[in-house]
Scaffold this motif. Structure first.
Motif, PDB file in Angstrom:
ATOM      1  N   ASN A  43       0.851  -1.184   0.000  1.00 46.10           N
ATOM      2  CA  ASN A  43       0.000   0.000   0.000  1.00 46.10           C
ATOM      3  C   ASN A  43       0.888   1.235   0.000  1.00 46.10           C
ATOM      4  OD1 ASN A  43      -2.455  -1.523   0.289  1.00 46.10           O
ATOM      5  ND2 ASN A  43      -1.886  -1.841   2.416  1.00 46.10           N
ATOM      6  N   LEU A  44       0.737   2.072  -1.016  1.00 47.13           N
ATOM      7  CA  LEU A  44       1.536   3.292  -1.142  1.00 47.13           C
ATOM      8  C   LEU A  44       0.660   4.494  -0.840  1.00 47.13           C
ATOM      9  CD1 LEU A  44       3.379   2.373  -4.458  1.00 47.13           C
ATOM     10  CD2 LEU A  44       4.294   2.232  -2.140  1.00 47.13           C
ATOM     11  N   ASP A  45       0.931   5.160   0.275  1.00 48.22           N
ATOM     12  CA  ASP A  45       0.178   6.344   0.681  1.00 48.22           C
ATOM     13  C   ASP A  45       0.828   7.566   0.052  1.00 48.22           C
ATOM     14  OD1 ASP A  45      -1.090   8.465   1.890  1.00 48.22           O
ATOM     15  OD2 ASP A  45      -0.746   7.778   3.936  1.00 48.22           O
ATOM     16  N   PHE A  46       0.113   8.197  -0.870  1.00 49.25           N
ATOM     17  CA  PHE A  46       0.629   9.358  -1.587  1.00 49.25           C
ATOM     18  C   PHE A  46      -0.008  10.656  -1.096  1.00 49.25           C
ATOM     19  CE2 PHE A  46       2.185   7.326  -5.846  1.00 49.25           C
ATOM     20  CZ  PHE A  46       3.164   6.646  -5.139  1.00 49.25           C
ATOM     21  N   SER A  47      -0.586  10.664   0.101  1.00 48.40           N
ATOM     22  CA  SER A  47      -1.264  11.869   0.586  1.00 48.40           C
ATOM     23  C   SER A  47      -0.301  13.047   0.756  1.00 48.40           C
ATOM     24  CB  SER A  47      -2.007  11.592   1.892  1.00 48.40           C
ATOM     25  OG  SER A  47      -1.137  11.091   2.884  1.00 48.40           O
ATOM     26  N   HIS A  48       0.997  12.779   0.890  1.00 50.13           N
ATOM     27  CA  HIS A  48       1.983  13.856   1.033  1.00 50.13           C
ATOM     28  C   HIS A  48       2.972  13.880  -0.126  1.00 50.13           C
ATOM     29  CE1 HIS A  48       0.511  14.846   4.994  1.00 50.13           C
ATOM     30  NE2 HIS A  48       0.535  13.574   5.296  1.00 50.13           N
ATOM     31  N   LEU A  49       2.628  13.204  -1.228  1.00 51.30           N
ATOM     32  CA  LEU A  49       3.461  13.241  -2.429  1.00 51.30           C
ATOM     33  C   LEU A  49       3.035  14.446  -3.259  1.00 51.30           C
ATOM     34  CD1 LEU A  49       5.675  11.654  -4.028  1.00 51.30           C
ATOM     35  CD2 LEU A  49       3.802  10.692  -5.359  1.00 51.30           C
ATOM     36  N   GLN A  76      -2.830   4.996  -2.520  1.00 56.11           N
ATOM     37  CA  GLN A  76      -3.866   5.587  -1.677  1.00 56.11           C
ATOM     38  C   GLN A  76      -3.649   7.085  -1.511  1.00 56.11           C
ATOM     39  OE1 GLN A  76      -3.010   3.043   1.670  1.00 56.11           O
ATOM     40  NE2 GLN A  76      -4.753   1.715   1.197  1.00 56.11           N
ATOM     41  N   HIS A  77      -4.735   7.829  -1.553  1.00 60.70           N
ATOM     42  CA  HIS A  77      -4.795   9.258  -1.232  1.00 60.70           C
ATOM     43  C   HIS A  77      -3.906  10.165  -2.085  1.00 60.70           C
ATOM     44  CE1 HIS A  77      -6.812   7.590   2.238  1.00 60.70           C
ATOM     45  NE2 HIS A  77      -5.710   6.975   2.613  1.00 60.70           N
ATOM     46  N   PRO A  78      -3.829   9.962  -3.406  1.00 56.36           N
ATOM     47  CA  PRO A  78      -3.039  10.910  -4.202  1.00 56.36           C
ATOM     48  C   PRO A  78      -3.745  12.259  -4.271  1.00 56.36           C
ATOM     49  CG  PRO A  78      -4.222   9.425  -5.654  1.00 56.36           C
ATOM     50  CD  PRO A  78      -4.470   8.944  -4.247  1.00 56.36           C
ATOM     51  N   ASN A  79      -2.955  13.329  -4.315  1.00 61.62           N
ATOM     52  CA  ASN A  79      -3.557  14.658  -4.441  1.00 61.62           C
ATOM     53  C   ASN A  79      -4.019  14.876  -5.885  1.00 61.62           C
ATOM     54  OD1 ASN A  79      -1.369  15.539  -6.026  1.00 61.62           O
ATOM     55  ND2 ASN A  79      -0.277  16.366  -4.263  1.00 61.62           N
ATOM     56  N   ASP A  80      -4.629  16.022  -6.148  1.00 60.10           N
ATOM     57  CA  ASP A  80      -5.186  16.294  -7.479  1.00 60.10           C
ATOM     58  C   ASP A  80      -4.114  16.335  -8.572  1.00 60.10           C
ATOM     59  OD1 ASP A  80      -7.749  16.334  -6.485  1.00 60.10           O
ATOM     60  OD2 ASP A  80      -7.826  18.517  -6.260  1.00 60.10           O
ATOM     61  N   VAL A  81      -2.925  16.852  -8.246  1.00 58.67           N
ATOM     62  CA  VAL A  81      -1.844  16.927  -9.234  1.00 58.67           C
ATOM     63  C   VAL A  81      -1.419  15.523  -9.647  1.00 58.67           C
ATOM     64  CG1 VAL A  81       0.559  17.619  -9.579  1.00 58.67           C
ATOM     65  CG2 VAL A  81      -1.026  19.172  -8.430  1.00 58.67           C
ATOM     66  N   ILE A  85      -1.857  13.431 -13.276  1.00 63.61           N
ATOM     67  CA  ILE A  85      -0.748  12.764 -13.974  1.00 63.61           C
ATOM     68  C   ILE A  85      -1.126  11.324 -14.286  1.00 63.61           C
ATOM     69  CG2 ILE A  85       1.632  11.946 -13.727  1.00 63.61           C
ATOM     70  CD1 ILE A  85       2.135  14.592 -12.115  1.00 63.61           C
ATOM     71  N   PHE A  86      -1.722  10.638 -13.325  1.00 63.15           N
ATOM     72  CA  PHE A  86      -2.171   9.253 -13.555  1.00 63.15           C
ATOM     73  C   PHE A  86      -3.200   9.193 -14.687  1.00 63.15           C
ATOM     74  CE2 PHE A  86      -1.315   7.792  -8.915  1.00 63.15           C
ATOM     75  CZ  PHE A  86       0.018   7.610  -9.207  1.00 63.15           C
ATOM     76  N   SER A  92      -4.071   5.544 -14.368  1.00 63.68           N
ATOM     77  CA  SER A  92      -5.270   5.307 -13.560  1.00 63.68           C
ATOM     78  C   SER A  92      -6.017   4.075 -14.035  1.00 63.68           C
ATOM     79  CB  SER A  92      -6.187   6.531 -13.588  1.00 63.68           C
ATOM     80  OG  SER A  92      -6.518   6.878 -14.908  1.00 63.68           O
ATOM     81  N   ASP A  93      -5.745   3.632 -15.277  1.00 68.55           N
ATOM     82  CA  ASP A  93      -6.389   2.424 -15.802  1.00 68.55           C
ATOM     83  C   ASP A  93      -5.628   1.145 -15.445  1.00 68.55           C
ATOM     84  OD1 ASP A  93      -8.327   4.013 -17.031  1.00 68.55           O
ATOM     85  OD2 ASP A  93      -7.157   4.174 -18.885  1.00 68.55           O
ATOM     86  N   ILE A  94      -4.348   1.266 -15.117  1.00 67.20           N
ATOM     87  CA  ILE A  94      -3.565   0.051 -14.861  1.00 67.20           C
ATOM     88  C   ILE A  94      -3.163  -0.104 -13.398  1.00 67.20           C
ATOM     89  CG2 ILE A  94      -2.668  -0.188 -17.190  1.00 67.20           C
ATOM     90  CD1 ILE A  94      -0.118   1.152 -16.314  1.00 67.20           C
ATOM     91  N   LEU A  95      -3.328   0.948 -12.597  1.00 62.37           N
ATOM     92  CA  LEU A  95      -3.029   0.880 -11.170  1.00 62.37           C
ATOM     93  C   LEU A  95      -4.322   0.951 -10.369  1.00 62.37           C
ATOM     94  CD1 LEU A  95      -0.086   3.452 -10.927  1.00 62.37           C
ATOM     95  CD2 LEU A  95       0.106   0.963 -11.034  1.00 62.37           C
ATOM     96  N   THR A  96      -4.308   0.376  -9.198  1.00 60.96           N
ATOM     97  CA  THR A  96      -5.437   0.524  -8.274  1.00 60.96           C
ATOM     98  C   THR A  96      -5.205   1.783  -7.469  1.00 60.96           C
ATOM     99  OG1 THR A  96      -5.686  -1.877  -8.138  1.00 60.96           O
ATOM    100  CG2 THR A  96      -6.735  -0.565  -6.417  1.00 60.96           C
ATOM    101  N   VAL A  97      -6.035   2.784  -7.720  1.00 62.66           N
ATOM    102  CA  VAL A  97      -5.899   4.082  -7.057  1.00 62.66           C
ATOM    103  C   VAL A  97      -7.142   4.331  -6.222  1.00 62.66           C
ATOM    104  CG1 VAL A  97      -5.542   6.566  -7.369  1.00 62.66           C
ATOM    105  CG2 VAL A  97      -4.524   4.950  -8.993  1.00 62.66           C
TER     106      VAL A  97
END
Length: 98
Positions: A43-49, A76-81, A85-86, A92-97
């Motif tokens: 699980n990759l938390d991207f809330s602060h990426l 998990q939790h990617p920001n709008d930017v 990009i995904f 966004s079609d090949i990763l579980t976001v």
């Protein structure tokens, strides 16, 4: 870039803060690939990426390929930017976001 890892059995939760770009991706790859041997859930938390470049996207593809043979990987939790990009790159079609 800061990477925080927390292991719970065969699950590895990783929080990445800052930028995942050409300068930081090699460090992230070394940090993550070395600890996946018996992991079945990543699980990759991207809330602060803040940003991800093509180098970071290549790392995600590599991690996804590895985890496809072992279990699952979630972003998990990617920001709008990062979400944009995904979407633009088709990730966004090949990763579980979530």
């Amino acid at each position: 870039m800061t990477i925080n890892k927390k292991r719970n059995g065969n699950t590895l939760n990783v929080s990445i803060e800052g930028r995942l770009d050409t300068g930081t991706t090699p460090e992230a790859e070394k940090e993550l690939k070395g600890c996946l041997d018996d992991i079945t859930e990543l699980n990759l938390d991207f809330s602060h990426l803040d940003y991800i470049s093509s180098a970071g996207l290549r790392l995600l593809l590599s991690l996804q390929k590895t985890m496809n043979t072992r279990g699952s990987m979630k972003i998990q939790h990617p920001n709008d930017v990062v979400k944009e990009i995904f979407e633009v790159t088709g990730f966004s079609d090949i990763l579980t976001v979530e």
